[in-house]
Design a protein around this motif. Sequence first.
Motif, PDB file in Angstrom:
ATOM      1  N   ARG A 164       9.831  -4.001   3.431  1.00  0.00           N
ATOM      2  CA  ARG A 164       8.909  -3.812   4.544  1.00  0.00           C
ATOM      3  C   ARG A 164       9.604  -4.169   5.853  1.00  0.00           C
ATOM      4  O   ARG A 164      10.305  -5.182   5.946  1.00  0.00           O
ATOM      5  N   LEU A 165       9.411  -3.327   6.855  1.00  0.00           N
ATOM      6  CA  LEU A 165       9.887  -3.614   8.201  1.00  0.00           C
ATOM      7  C   LEU A 165       8.767  -4.294   8.976  1.00  0.00           C
ATOM      8  O   LEU A 165       7.633  -3.793   9.005  1.00  0.00           O
ATOM      9  N   LEU A 166       9.083  -5.419   9.595  1.00  0.00           N
ATOM     10  CA  LEU A 166       8.080  -6.205  10.313  1.00  0.00           C
ATOM     11  C   LEU A 166       8.303  -6.082  11.822  1.00  0.00           C
ATOM     12  O   LEU A 166       9.442  -6.149  12.293  1.00  0.00           O
ATOM     13  N   PRO A 167       7.214  -5.940  12.602  1.00  0.00           N
ATOM     14  CA  PRO A 167       7.348  -5.941  14.061  1.00  0.00           C
ATOM     15  C   PRO A 167       7.507  -7.377  14.561  1.00  0.00           C
ATOM     16  O   PRO A 167       6.625  -8.214  14.338  1.00  0.00           O
ATOM     17  N   VAL A 168       8.621  -7.668  15.203  1.00  0.00           N
ATOM     18  CA  VAL A 168       8.894  -9.045  15.633  1.00  0.00           C
ATOM     19  C   VAL A 168       9.280  -9.074  17.108  1.00  0.00           C
ATOM     20  O   VAL A 168       9.822  -8.106  17.659  1.00  0.00           O
ATOM     21  N   GLY A 199      19.383   3.661   8.709  1.00  0.00           N
ATOM     22  CA  GLY A 199      18.220   3.956   7.884  1.00  0.00           C
ATOM     23  C   GLY A 199      16.960   3.337   8.445  1.00  0.00           C
ATOM     24  O   GLY A 199      15.880   3.944   8.383  1.00  0.00           O
ATOM     25  N   ALA A 200      17.060   2.113   8.979  1.00  0.00           N
ATOM     26  CA  ALA A 200      15.890   1.461   9.564  1.00  0.00           C
ATOM     27  C   ALA A 200      15.362   2.273  10.747  1.00  0.00           C
ATOM     28  O   ALA A 200      14.156   2.481  10.888  1.00  0.00           O
ATOM     29  N   ARG A 201      16.264   2.732  11.599  1.00  0.00           N
ATOM     30  CA  ARG A 201      15.830   3.529  12.755  1.00  0.00           C
ATOM     31  C   ARG A 201      15.120   4.803  12.296  1.00  0.00           C
ATOM     32  O   ARG A 201      14.079   5.174  12.849  1.00  0.00           O
ATOM     33  N   ALA A 202      15.664   5.481  11.300  1.00  0.00           N
ATOM     34  CA  ALA A 202      15.034   6.699  10.809  1.00  0.00           C
ATOM     35  C   ALA A 202      13.635   6.420  10.263  1.00  0.00           C
ATOM     36  O   ALA A 202      12.701   7.201  10.489  1.00  0.00           O
ATOM     37  N   SER A 203      13.455   5.314   9.563  1.00  0.00           N
ATOM     38  CA  SER A 203      12.143   4.960   9.018  1.00  0.00           C
ATOM     39  C   SER A 203      11.149   4.667  10.128  1.00  0.00           C
ATOM     40  O   SER A 203       9.970   5.063  10.053  1.00  0.00           O
ATOM     41  N   ILE A 204      11.595   3.970  11.162  1.00  0.00           N
ATOM     42  CA  ILE A 204      10.708   3.636  12.288  1.00  0.00           C
ATOM     43  C   ILE A 204      10.301   4.899  13.039  1.00  0.00           C
ATOM     44  O   ILE A 204       9.113   5.104  13.352  1.00  0.00           O
ATOM     45  N   GLU A 205      11.267   5.751  13.319  1.00  0.00           N
ATOM     46  CA  GLU A 205      10.963   6.975  14.058  1.00  0.00           C
ATOM     47  C   GLU A 205       9.986   7.852  13.278  1.00  0.00           C
ATOM     48  O   GLU A 205       9.058   8.443  13.865  1.00  0.00           O
ATOM     49  N   GLN A 206      10.159   7.941  11.970  1.00  0.00           N
ATOM     50  CA  GLN A 206       9.245   8.739  11.152  1.00  0.00           C
ATOM     51  C   GLN A 206       7.834   8.152  11.163  1.00  0.00           C
ATOM     52  O   GLN A 206       6.845   8.887  11.305  1.00  0.00           O
ATOM     53  N   ALA A 207       7.718   6.841  11.019  1.00  0.00           N
ATOM     54  CA  ALA A 207       6.400   6.196  11.006  1.00  0.00           C
ATOM     55  C   ALA A 207       5.694   6.360  12.349  1.00  0.00           C
ATOM     56  O   ALA A 207       4.478   6.613  12.393  1.00  0.00           O
ATOM     57  N   TYR A 208       6.419   6.230  13.441  1.00  0.00           N
ATOM     58  CA  TYR A 208       5.815   6.419  14.763  1.00  0.00           C
ATOM     59  C   TYR A 208       5.291   7.841  14.915  1.00  0.00           C
ATOM     60  O   TYR A 208       4.184   8.062  15.423  1.00  0.00           O
ATOM     61  N   ARG A 260      -2.263  -4.006  13.025  1.00  0.00           N
ATOM     62  CA  ARG A 260      -3.168  -3.713  11.918  1.00  0.00           C
ATOM     63  C   ARG A 260      -3.009  -2.299  11.358  1.00  0.00           C
ATOM     64  O   ARG A 260      -3.233  -2.081  10.162  1.00  0.00           O
ATOM     65  N   ASP A 261      -2.683  -1.330  12.198  1.00  0.00           N
ATOM     66  CA  ASP A 261      -2.741   0.068  11.751  1.00  0.00           C
ATOM     67  C   ASP A 261      -1.381   0.717  11.537  1.00  0.00           C
ATOM     68  O   ASP A 261      -1.305   1.909  11.255  1.00  0.00           O
ATOM     69  N   LEU A 262      -0.323  -0.027  11.684  1.00  0.00           N
ATOM     70  CA  LEU A 262       1.016   0.555  11.547  1.00  0.00           C
ATOM     71  C   LEU A 262       1.854  -0.356  10.655  1.00  0.00           C
ATOM     72  O   LEU A 262       2.257  -1.452  11.069  1.00  0.00           O
ATOM     73  N   GLN A 263       2.088   0.086   9.434  1.00  0.00           N
ATOM     74  CA  GLN A 263       2.940  -0.645   8.508  1.00  0.00           C
ATOM     75  C   GLN A 263       4.072   0.268   8.074  1.00  0.00           C
ATOM     76  O   GLN A 263       3.839   1.439   7.755  1.00  0.00           O
ATOM     77  N   ILE A 264       5.276  -0.263   8.084  1.00  0.00           N
ATOM     78  CA  ILE A 264       6.454   0.543   7.773  1.00  0.00           C
ATOM     79  C   ILE A 264       7.145  -0.041   6.547  1.00  0.00           C
ATOM     80  O   ILE A 264       7.581  -1.195   6.551  1.00  0.00           O
ATOM     81  N   GLU A 265       7.231   0.771   5.500  1.00  0.00           N
ATOM     82  CA  GLU A 265       7.932   0.369   4.294  1.00  0.00           C
ATOM     83  C   GLU A 265       8.956   1.442   3.949  1.00  0.00           C
ATOM     84  O   GLU A 265       8.814   2.609   4.324  1.00  0.00           O
ATOM     85  N   ARG A 266       9.986   1.029   3.232  1.00  0.00           N
ATOM     86  CA  ARG A 266      10.992   2.006   2.803  1.00  0.00           C
ATOM     87  C   ARG A 266      11.591   1.537   1.479  1.00  0.00           C
ATOM     88  O   ARG A 266      11.572   0.344   1.157  1.00  0.00           O
ATOM     89  N   ASP A 267      12.109   2.495   0.729  1.00  0.00           N
ATOM     90  CA  ASP A 267      12.782   2.180  -0.527  1.00  0.00           C
ATOM     91  C   ASP A 267      14.258   1.913  -0.274  1.00  0.00           C
ATOM     92  O   ASP A 267      14.891   2.574   0.569  1.00  0.00           O
TER      93      ASP A 267
END
Length: 296
Positions: A164-168, A199-208, A260-267
């Motif tokens: 899981r990617l956490l917003p910090v 990979g983290a950047r790609a996951s964040i951009e996709q979730a946004y 609350r409404d944005l959670q980012i997970e990746r394998d």
Amino acid sequence: MNLHHLKVFLAVAEAGSISAGAQRLHISQPAVTREIRDLEASLGLALFDRHPRGVRPTEGGQRLLQFAERIFALEQAAERDLRDYANLSHGELYLGASATLGAYLLPPLLNRFRRLHPQVFVDLRVSNTHEVTQQLDDGSIALGFVEGPFAQDDYACHRLARDRLLPVVGPAHPLAGRRGLHGRDLQEHDLYLREPGSGARASIEQAYREHGLRAEARMAIGGTEALKRLIAGGHGIAWLSQLVVEDELADGRLVRLDVRDLQIERDLHMLWRRDAQLSPAPAAFLELLTGNIKTF
């Protein structure tokens, strides 16, 4: 001349007679005589002088004997080397990993592998998902560890874990401590991301994108540690793996935002080329990991 002829010649030369050479090779004496005659005919050279007690190499036979001894010594050395290689008495393990996996997940597993196979040389290259797949493609690594999307048709893979990617943010950030945030609340604040290819950047951009948000990087950082330090001392927001921020969240150097409404997970995946046959060291490391990874 072939290696079978040469092996028969060496056995006779070392044993000192046709009969003794035949016994050593577990073949008949006439067969040995025939092999020697065929070898002499192919070379156009007599290889043995016959005498009442056996045979003795001629001058030409002595010259051939030196080569034969070296050739079969190399054969035995090759057999020993490959047997040791197969048994992991030596060998090489070349790995590539994106930053989170290379810095946090793999080190304890590499330590365990080294305890099991101390003679194997290990080379771990830490970069990002894009570079890891390139290294797999050019054959410079055997196994790759990635945290982002990849061309699944090109690689065999094993899912290691769910991350899981956490917003910090740093403790002085305006959003630190606020409850009940939504993704849109983050848009007014600077977003810090890893470099393109991460990979983290790609996951964040996709979730946004999926949430109708803009993932516009105000700063691109080529390393997780540098990104953590910038966030801790500045005003940006970063989405970082829970693997890499545990200590900073525990001691207050970083604060997790309550989005609350944005959670980012990746394998997290381990990859290897579909068309590649893994050598013993990578195969052993793959076997070790498939039995020792737990989902986060």
